[in-house]
Design a protein around this motif. Structure first.
Motif, short mmCIF file in Angstrom:
data_model
loop_
_atom_site.label_atom_id
_atom_site.label_comp_id
_atom_site.label_asym_id
_atom_site.label_seq_id
_atom_site.Cartn_x
_atom_site.Cartn_y
_atom_site.Cartn_z
N ARG A 23 0.70 -1.19 -0.01
CA ARG A 23 -0.12 -0.05 0.06
C ARG A 23 0.96 1.36 0.03
NH1 ARG A 23 -3.49 -4.36 -0.15
NH2 ARG A 23 -5.39 -3.81 0.31
N ASN A 24 0.11 2.50 -0.64
CA ASN A 24 0.96 3.65 -0.57
C ASN A 24 0.36 4.44 0.95
OD1 ASN A 24 -1.35 4.65 -0.94
ND2 ASN A 24 -1.09 5.19 -3.26
N PRO A 25 1.02 5.59 1.42
CA PRO A 25 0.53 6.40 2.30
C PRO A 25 -0.96 6.53 2.66
CG PRO A 25 2.70 7.28 1.52
CD PRO A 25 2.24 6.25 0.45
N ASN A 26 -1.57 6.47 1.19
CA ASN A 26 -3.07 6.88 1.46
C ASN A 26 -3.67 5.55 1.62
OD1 ASN A 26 -2.72 9.64 0.89
ND2 ASN A 26 -2.53 9.33 -1.22
N GLY A 27 -3.11 4.45 1.74
CA GLY A 27 -3.90 3.14 1.99
C GLY A 27 -4.22 2.47 0.68
N LYS A 28 -3.95 3.07 -0.56
CA LYS A 28 -4.21 2.18 -1.88
C LYS A 28 -3.20 1.49 -2.17
CE LYS A 28 -6.70 6.51 -3.33
NZ LYS A 28 -6.82 7.45 -4.38
N ILE A 29 -3.40 0.28 -3.14
CA ILE A 29 -2.69 -0.56 -3.43
C ILE A 29 -1.37 0.29 -4.21
CG2 ILE A 29 -2.02 -2.40 -5.11
CD1 ILE A 29 -4.78 -3.36 -4.30
N ASP A 30 -0.27 0.07 -4.18
CA ASP A 30 0.73 0.81 -4.82
C ASP A 30 1.18 0.00 -6.22
OD1 ASP A 30 2.92 2.20 -5.51
OD2 ASP A 30 3.75 2.39 -3.21
N ARG A 31 0.38 0.38 -7.16
CA ARG A 31 0.69 0.02 -8.66
C ARG A 31 2.14 0.40 -8.98
NH1 ARG A 31 -4.44 1.85 -9.74
NH2 ARG A 31 -6.04 0.17 -9.98
N ASN A 32 2.74 1.38 -8.85
CA ASN A 32 3.97 1.93 -9.06
C ASN A 32 5.12 0.86 -8.37
OD1 ASN A 32 3.35 4.00 -10.72
ND2 ASN A 32 3.17 5.40 -9.10
N LEU A 33 5.06 0.79 -7.06
CA LEU A 33 5.93 -0.31 -6.45
C LEU A 33 6.04 -1.61 -6.81
CD1 LEU A 33 8.13 -0.78 -4.43
CD2 LEU A 33 6.20 -1.02 -2.79
N LEU A 34 4.76 -2.14 -7.18
CA LEU A 34 4.53 -3.65 -7.76
C LEU A 34 5.39 -3.46 -9.35
CD1 LEU A 34 0.99 -4.50 -6.93
CD2 LEU A 34 2.94 -5.71 -6.31
N ARG A 35 4.99 -2.38 -10.13
CA ARG A 35 5.45 -2.29 -11.33
C ARG A 35 7.13 -2.45 -11.20
NH1 ARG A 35 3.70 2.05 -12.71
NH2 ARG A 35 1.79 1.54 -13.99
N HIS A 36 7.75 -1.66 -10.27
CA HIS A 36 8.99 -1.54 -10.24
C HIS A 36 9.68 -2.87 -9.81
CE1 HIS A 36 13.08 0.13 -9.37
NE2 HIS A 36 12.93 -0.35 -8.07
N THR A 37 8.99 -3.25 -8.82
CA THR A 37 9.45 -4.77 -8.27
C THR A 37 9.59 -5.73 -9.55
OG1 THR A 37 8.69 -4.30 -6.20
CG2 THR A 37 9.05 -6.56 -6.51
N LEU A 38 8.41 -5.86 -10.27
CA LEU A 38 8.41 -6.86 -11.07
C LEU A 38 9.21 -6.81 -12.27
CD1 LEU A 38 6.44 -9.20 -12.67
CD2 LEU A 38 5.46 -7.47 -13.77
N GLN A 39 9.88 -5.36 -12.51
CA GLN A 39 10.65 -5.19 -13.63
C GLN A 39 11.93 -5.28 -13.08
OE1 GLN A 39 9.27 -1.03 -14.77
NE2 GLN A 39 8.19 -1.78 -16.73
N THR A 40 12.23 -5.07 -12.06
CA THR A 40 13.73 -5.22 -11.33
C THR A 40 13.96 -6.55 -10.92
OG1 THR A 40 13.14 -4.61 -9.25
CG2 THR A 40 13.84 -2.97 -10.79
N GLY A 41 12.94 -7.53 -11.06
CA GLY A 41 13.21 -8.80 -10.38
C GLY A 41 13.03 -8.99 -9.12
#
Length: 523
Positions: free
Chosen positions: A505-523
């Motif tokens: 989650r991001n600070p607003n409690g929403k699912i953090d798509r940007n973090l998931l995208r970064h994690t997926l792309q960097t392995g």
């Protein structure tokens, strides 16, 4: 001078009645014939009592009846709603209900698929179906009256079209919304006529041009193949193609002079062998950036064909184009504003950016749409007063604030930087992550899911879904099958990743798509 979008058909019919307007398979339709079908469609709608501005939806593949129905609705004073033929029944029903469609034009096969969902469309009074309607209508089907296309052959007389002016609604084009539900972009006659004139101008179109329509007519870029051609009295070949090689064959067979496509299709077409004596005078690209290597490959394959690289958004139809003479000199540029439009690059406070300073692309002019159908909140976000107006002007001019970040170089040429929202763009389609997530949630197979786009050399972006599920009970194949059942092919995730732990989650409690995208792309 034509002021309404259907006028161009009648004007061309008056000038050159026997000129070819449309080709579909073995059918060749002259402007005289097309004008007659448009008139007949309008008469049918008027005889049924449709009122000014009421909606007529068209849901079928590209064919002559599709075109006659849309422009016939316009000629009657109604509003046409082209529905993407790839959409599934639930998605079609949403559109029909959202804008209170009174009459639907479709095929017998599609009516059978829609029958279970039409109860959710209470405003729908009738369905006009192409050949074989009554024989193909499911027995016992209740709901709207079913009419056959041959009812157009003898339209009742005495019903005059409703008076319309150029600022009235002409069409509603549906595109994915940031909150999941598709939103209807409302276009006036002025929007569509001005857009057709602008594009026909910079493409140098004439009555001798022959366009190959391969894009959906529900897509503003696809629909513009018709409006620009009809304005100049040119010919359009309607094609529901199967493979890229079929397009090359059609260009040769029909002596096509103009071809429009989106980047993934151009990437595929650039890999094929083109005849040295091709008839293509120009090709155009929109719906995403064309890779530089693809542009170079097309220049080599089509050395005598002009390449127009363009940028557009449904809310303003088309914003910029790069002249063919600049393509080699300015790789990656989306060009300058099209005729009769101004494109500004602005800071968050609305002031103009300096050269090479990134800012939001704002489009002002005659092509700015009327807003989103029945959605004041989202309209207020995207349609706002144009920057730099004199405060003494009591009624501010509205502009489209695109949400796209661009930069303008010292010579005034624009370059796309990125999007500021979470919309995914695949093969020219704007896709809402929420809409795909809703389908995965509805399957009952996942407890959490996040959908986002990742860069893809062929598609522009590819859809990725990360879901929380019990790996012992759920597999990727089951989720993929559910997506294929409920979504058109272009909205099906290219990759589904299963997790057992909760999504970040991001600070607003929403699912953090940007973090998931970064994690997926960097392995």
């Amino acid at each position: 001078m034509n002021h309404l979008i259907h006028d161009s058909i009648f004007d061309s019919a008056a000038r050159t009645p026997d000129a070819e307007a449309l080709v579909y398979g073995a059918q060749h339709c002259t402007y005289r014939t097309l004008a007659g079908q448009v008139t007949a469609m309008a008469a049918l709608l008027l005889a049924r009592g449709l009122q000014p501005g009421e909606r007529v939806a068209v849901y079928m593949e590209k064919r002559i009846e599709n075109v006659a129905a849309m422009f016939g609705a316009s000629a009657a004073g109604c509003v046409f709603v082209p529905v993407n033929p790839l959409l599934k029944p639930d998605q079609v029903a949403y559109i029909l209900a959202d804008c209170s469609v009174r009459l639907l034009v479709t095929t017998p096969e599609r009516l059978a698929q829609l029958a279970p969902v039409l109860a959710a469309c209470p405003a729908l009074q009738a369905v006009l179906v192409t050949e074989g309607a009554l024989a193909s209508t499911p027995a016992g089907t209740s709901g709207p009256q079913v009419l056959e296309w041959n009812a157009l052959q003898a339209p009742p007389a005495g019903h005059l079209p409703h008076r319309r002016i150029d600022t009235d609604m002409a069409a509603i084009l549906y595109t994915s919304g940031s909150t999941g539900a598709p939103k209807g972009v409302v276009l006036s006659h002025r929007n569509m006529v001005a857009g057709a004139a602008s594009v026909a101008d910079y493409l140098g179109m004439t009555a001798s041009d022959r366009l190959l329509a391969v894009l959906p007519l529900s897509f503003d870029y696809g629909l513009s193949q018709l409006t620009t051609a009809f304005l100049r009295g040119a010919s359009v070949v309607l094609m529901n193609y199967l493979f890229p090689k079929d397009i090359v064959a059609a260009v040769r067979e029909h002596r096509i002079t103009g071809l429009a496509a989106v980047p993934p299709l151009w990437i595929a077409l650039a890999r094929l062998a083109w005849p040295a004596d091709t008839s293509l005078r120009f090709i155009t690209n929109s719906g995403g950036a064309m890779p530089v290597v693809t542009v170079e490959a097309l220049q080599q394959a089509l050395p005598h064909t002009a390449i127009f690289l363009m940028y557009g958004l449904t809310e303003a139809f088309r914003s910029t184009y790069l002249p063919p003479s600049e393509v080699a000199r300015r790789p990656g540029s989306i060009g300058r504003a099209i005729p009769n439009a101004e494109v500004l690059v602005v800071r968050p406070d609305g002031t103009l950016c300096d050269a090479d300073e990134p800012g939001e692309l704002v489009h002002r002019g005659a092509l700015v749409a009327l807003g989103y159908w029945n959605d004041t909140a989202r309209t207020a976000l995207r349609f706002r007063p144009a920057p730099g107006q004199d405060p003494a002007l009591p009624l501010p001019e509205m502009a489209v604030w695109s949400g796209d970040t661009v930069r303008r170089d010292a010579e005034g040429f624009l370059y796309f930087v990125g999007r500021s929202d979470e919309m995914i763009k695949v093969s020219g389609y704007r896709i809402s992550p929420t809409e795909v997530e809703s389908v995965l949630h509805a399957s009952g197979l996942v407890s959490e899911v996040a959908v986002f786009g990742v860069d893809d050399a062929t598609l522009g972006q590819a859809i990725v879904a990360v879901a929380v599920a019990d790996p012992g009970l759920v597999d990727r194949a089951a989720l993929l099958a559910e997506c294929k059942r409920r979504l058109p092919a272009y909205m099906v995730p290219a990759q589904i990743v299963l997790r057992t732990e909760a999504l970040p989650r991001n600070p607003n409690g929403k699912i953090d798509r940007n973090l998931l995208r970064h994690t997926l792309q960097t392995g």
